[in-house]
Design a protein around this motif. Structure first.
Motif, PDB file in Angstrom:
ATOM      1  N   ILE A  11       0.845  -1.192   0.000  1.00 42.54           N
ATOM      2  CA  ILE A  11       0.000   0.000   0.000  1.00 42.54           C
ATOM      3  C   ILE A  11       0.878   1.239   0.000  1.00 42.54           C
ATOM      4  O   ILE A  11       1.801   1.348   0.798  1.00 42.54           O
ATOM      5  CB  ILE A  11      -0.929   0.009   1.227  1.00 42.54           C
ATOM      6  N   ALA A  12       0.576   2.171  -0.899  1.00 49.93           N
ATOM      7  CA  ALA A  12       1.311   3.438  -0.976  1.00 49.93           C
ATOM      8  C   ALA A  12       0.350   4.583  -0.679  1.00 49.93           C
ATOM      9  O   ALA A  12      -0.808   4.567  -1.100  1.00 49.93           O
ATOM     10  CB  ALA A  12       1.917   3.619  -2.360  1.00 49.93           C
ATOM     11  N   ILE A  13       0.866   5.574   0.027  1.00 51.96           N
ATOM     12  CA  ILE A  13       0.074   6.754   0.368  1.00 51.96           C
ATOM     13  C   ILE A  13       0.607   7.923  -0.436  1.00 51.96           C
ATOM     14  O   ILE A  13       1.802   8.210  -0.408  1.00 51.96           O
ATOM     15  CB  ILE A  13       0.206   7.091   1.864  1.00 51.96           C
ATOM     16  N   CYS A  14      -0.271   8.595  -1.156  1.00 47.03           N
ATOM     17  CA  CYS A  14       0.083   9.809  -1.884  1.00 47.03           C
ATOM     18  C   CYS A  14      -0.729  10.939  -1.276  1.00 47.03           C
ATOM     19  O   CYS A  14      -1.868  11.184  -1.677  1.00 47.03           O
ATOM     20  CB  CYS A  14      -0.200   9.648  -3.376  1.00 47.03           C
ATOM     21  N   LYS A  18      -4.074  12.900  -2.312  1.00 45.44           N
ATOM     22  CA  LYS A  18      -5.093  12.291  -1.457  1.00 45.44           C
ATOM     23  C   LYS A  18      -5.505  10.914  -1.975  1.00 45.44           C
ATOM     24  O   LYS A  18      -6.678  10.614  -2.159  1.00 45.44           O
ATOM     25  CB  LYS A  18      -6.332  13.190  -1.343  1.00 45.44           C
ATOM     26  N   GLN A  19      -4.492  10.053  -2.221  1.00 46.34           N
ATOM     27  CA  GLN A  19      -4.737   8.727  -2.762  1.00 46.34           C
ATOM     28  C   GLN A  19      -4.083   7.654  -1.902  1.00 46.34           C
ATOM     29  O   GLN A  19      -3.032   7.875  -1.302  1.00 46.34           O
ATOM     30  CB  GLN A  19      -4.170   8.584  -4.176  1.00 46.34           C
ATOM     31  N   ILE A  20      -4.720   6.503  -1.887  1.00 46.86           N
ATOM     32  CA  ILE A  20      -4.128   5.295  -1.331  1.00 46.86           C
ATOM     33  C   ILE A  20      -4.076   4.298  -2.478  1.00 46.86           C
ATOM     34  O   ILE A  20      -5.108   3.949  -3.054  1.00 46.86           O
ATOM     35  CB  ILE A  20      -4.959   4.733  -0.163  1.00 46.86           C
ATOM     36  N   LEU A  21      -2.877   3.863  -2.848  1.00 48.44           N
ATOM     37  CA  LEU A  21      -2.685   2.925  -3.953  1.00 48.44           C
ATOM     38  C   LEU A  21      -2.434   1.535  -3.378  1.00 48.44           C
ATOM     39  O   LEU A  21      -1.632   1.377  -2.462  1.00 48.44           O
ATOM     40  CB  LEU A  21      -1.506   3.351  -4.818  1.00 48.44           C
ATOM     41  N   ILE A  22      -3.101   0.527  -3.932  1.00 44.45           N
ATOM     42  CA  ILE A  22      -3.016  -0.831  -3.398  1.00 44.45           C
ATOM     43  C   ILE A  22      -2.570  -1.782  -4.503  1.00 44.45           C
ATOM     44  O   ILE A  22      -3.157  -1.813  -5.582  1.00 44.45           O
ATOM     45  CB  ILE A  22      -4.372  -1.276  -2.827  1.00 44.45           C
ATOM     46  N   ASN A  23      -1.505  -2.538  -4.216  1.00 40.55           N
ATOM     47  CA  ASN A  23      -1.004  -3.584  -5.104  1.00 40.55           C
ATOM     48  C   ASN A  23      -1.047  -4.909  -4.349  1.00 40.55           C
ATOM     49  O   ASN A  23      -0.859  -4.927  -3.129  1.00 40.55           O
ATOM     50  CB  ASN A  23       0.455  -3.334  -5.496  1.00 40.55           C
ATOM     51  N   PRO A  24      -1.227  -6.029  -5.050  1.00 38.84           N
ATOM     52  CA  PRO A  24      -1.035  -7.321  -4.377  1.00 38.84           C
ATOM     53  C   PRO A  24       0.393  -7.401  -3.838  1.00 38.84           C
ATOM     54  O   PRO A  24       1.301  -6.781  -4.385  1.00 38.84           O
ATOM     55  CB  PRO A  24      -1.261  -8.344  -5.490  1.00 38.84           C
ATOM     56  N   SER A  25       0.595  -8.182  -2.795  1.00 40.91           N
ATOM     57  CA  SER A  25       1.933  -8.227  -2.178  1.00 40.91           C
ATOM     58  C   SER A  25       2.984  -8.784  -3.124  1.00 40.91           C
ATOM     59  O   SER A  25       4.176  -8.554  -2.919  1.00 40.91           O
ATOM     60  CB  SER A  25       1.897  -9.038  -0.888  1.00 40.91           C
ATOM     61  N   SER A  26       2.588  -9.468  -4.181  1.00 38.77           N
ATOM     62  CA  SER A  26       3.557 -10.007  -5.132  1.00 38.77           C
ATOM     63  C   SER A  26       4.046  -8.958  -6.131  1.00 38.77           C
ATOM     64  O   SER A  26       4.993  -9.197  -6.863  1.00 38.77           O
ATOM     65  CB  SER A  26       2.944 -11.180  -5.892  1.00 38.77           C
ATOM     66  N   GLU A  27       3.406  -7.781  -6.166  1.00 35.67           N
ATOM     67  CA  GLU A  27       3.792  -6.722  -7.099  1.00 35.67           C
ATOM     68  C   GLU A  27       4.385  -5.536  -6.360  1.00 35.67           C
ATOM     69  O   GLU A  27       3.910  -5.151  -5.306  1.00 35.67           O
ATOM     70  CB  GLU A  27       2.580  -6.251  -7.911  1.00 35.67           C
ATOM     71  N   ARG A  28       5.424  -4.945  -6.946  1.00 30.73           N
ATOM     72  CA  ARG A  28       6.092  -3.784  -6.356  1.00 30.73           C
ATOM     73  C   ARG A  28       5.552  -2.503  -6.968  1.00 30.73           C
ATOM     74  O   ARG A  28       4.948  -2.507  -8.026  1.00 30.73           O
ATOM     75  CB  ARG A  28       7.596  -3.844  -6.640  1.00 30.73           C
ATOM     76  N   PHE A  29       5.829  -1.397  -6.299  1.00 28.84           N
ATOM     77  CA  PHE A  29       5.588  -0.077  -6.864  1.00 28.84           C
ATOM     78  C   PHE A  29       6.885   0.356  -7.528  1.00 28.84           C
ATOM     79  O   PHE A  29       7.875   0.622  -6.868  1.00 28.84           O
ATOM     80  CB  PHE A  29       5.205   0.931  -5.767  1.00 28.84           C
ATOM     81  N   SER A  39       6.703   6.178   1.986  1.00 31.19           N
ATOM     82  CA  SER A  39       5.240   6.212   1.903  1.00 31.19           C
ATOM     83  C   SER A  39       4.653   4.883   1.435  1.00 31.19           C
ATOM     84  O   SER A  39       3.451   4.768   1.255  1.00 31.19           O
ATOM     85  CB  SER A  39       4.793   7.337   0.971  1.00 31.19           C
ATOM     86  N   VAL A  40       5.500   3.858   1.258  1.00 32.57           N
ATOM     87  CA  VAL A  40       5.038   2.542   0.816  1.00 32.57           C
ATOM     88  C   VAL A  40       5.082   1.572   1.999  1.00 32.57           C
ATOM     89  O   VAL A  40       6.087   1.465   2.689  1.00 32.57           O
ATOM     90  CB  VAL A  40       5.905   2.003  -0.348  1.00 32.57           C
ATOM     91  N   PHE A  41       3.977   0.872   2.215  1.00 29.06           N
ATOM     92  CA  PHE A  41       3.871  -0.143   3.260  1.00 29.06           C
ATOM     93  C   PHE A  41       3.821  -1.509   2.581  1.00 29.06           C
ATOM     94  O   PHE A  41       2.981  -1.746   1.716  1.00 29.06           O
ATOM     95  CB  PHE A  41       2.602   0.053   4.089  1.00 29.06           C
ATOM     96  N   PHE A  42       4.716  -2.416   2.979  1.00 26.40           N
ATOM     97  CA  PHE A  42       4.778  -3.756   2.412  1.00 26.40           C
ATOM     98  C   PHE A  42       4.093  -4.746   3.350  1.00 26.40           C
ATOM     99  O   PHE A  42       4.121  -4.574   4.568  1.00 26.40           O
ATOM    100  CB  PHE A  42       6.236  -4.180   2.188  1.00 26.40           C
ATOM    101  N   ASP A  43       3.505  -5.796   2.766  1.00 22.04           N
ATOM    102  CA  ASP A  43       2.800  -6.817   3.559  1.00 22.04           C
ATOM    103  C   ASP A  43       1.851  -6.138   4.554  1.00 22.04           C
ATOM    104  O   ASP A  43       1.862  -6.434   5.747  1.00 22.04           O
ATOM    105  CB  ASP A  43       3.784  -7.733   4.300  1.00 22.04           C
ATOM    106  N   ALA A  44       1.062  -5.224   4.058  1.00 23.64           N
ATOM    107  CA  ALA A  44       0.261  -4.346   4.905  1.00 23.64           C
ATOM    108  C   ALA A  44      -1.210  -4.743   4.949  1.00 23.64           C
ATOM    109  O   ALA A  44      -1.695  -5.503   4.108  1.00 23.64           O
ATOM    110  CB  ALA A  44       0.384  -2.909   4.402  1.00 23.64           C
TER     111      ALA A  44
END
Length: 113
Positions: A11-14, A18-29, A39-44
């Motif tokens: 999960i990344a916070i921008c 004013k955005q919260i971006l969500i990726n599956p844990s297998s994908e990186r930003f 601003s990026v949270f892993f395994d979140a």
């Protein structure tokens, strides 16, 4: 009781947009520079608490760049990681130390918006 919306995600916070971006844990930003990785949270997990606030809990990778020089080792040690402090090339003549490098650390943290 908080309502869990997502778990095991990156999960990344921008805040600017004013955005919260969500990726599956297998994908990186891939679009984040080192200075933005805080601003990026892993395994979140992303939850919604009783007050309507978003709560993000996860692992963050923080990078801090260090560059300095001086003759007082203890003062440098207060401001910089020990592993980045090296004896200057002319230590025996001037008694100097230099600090140069990037310090990386992993932390578990909680963000409440």
């Amino acid at each position: 009781m908080p309502k869990r919306l997502y778990s095991d995600a990156n999960i990344a916070i921008c805040e600017k947009e004013k955005q919260i971006l969500i990726n599956p844990s297998s994908e990186r930003f891939y679009n984040f520079a080192c200075e933005e990785m805080g601003s990026v949270f892993f395994d979140a997990t992303l939850s919604l608490d009783e007050d309507g606030s978003y709560v993000i809990e996860g692992r963050q990778t923080l990078y801090n760049e260090h560059s300095d020089a001086g003759s007082d080792y203890e003062k440098l040690l207060c401001e910089h990681p020990k592993e980045l402090i090296k004896e200057g090339p002319l230590f025996w003549l001037f008694g100097t130390y230099r600090v140069s490098g990037v310090h990386k650390r992993e932390v578990r943290s909680k963000y409440i918006s």
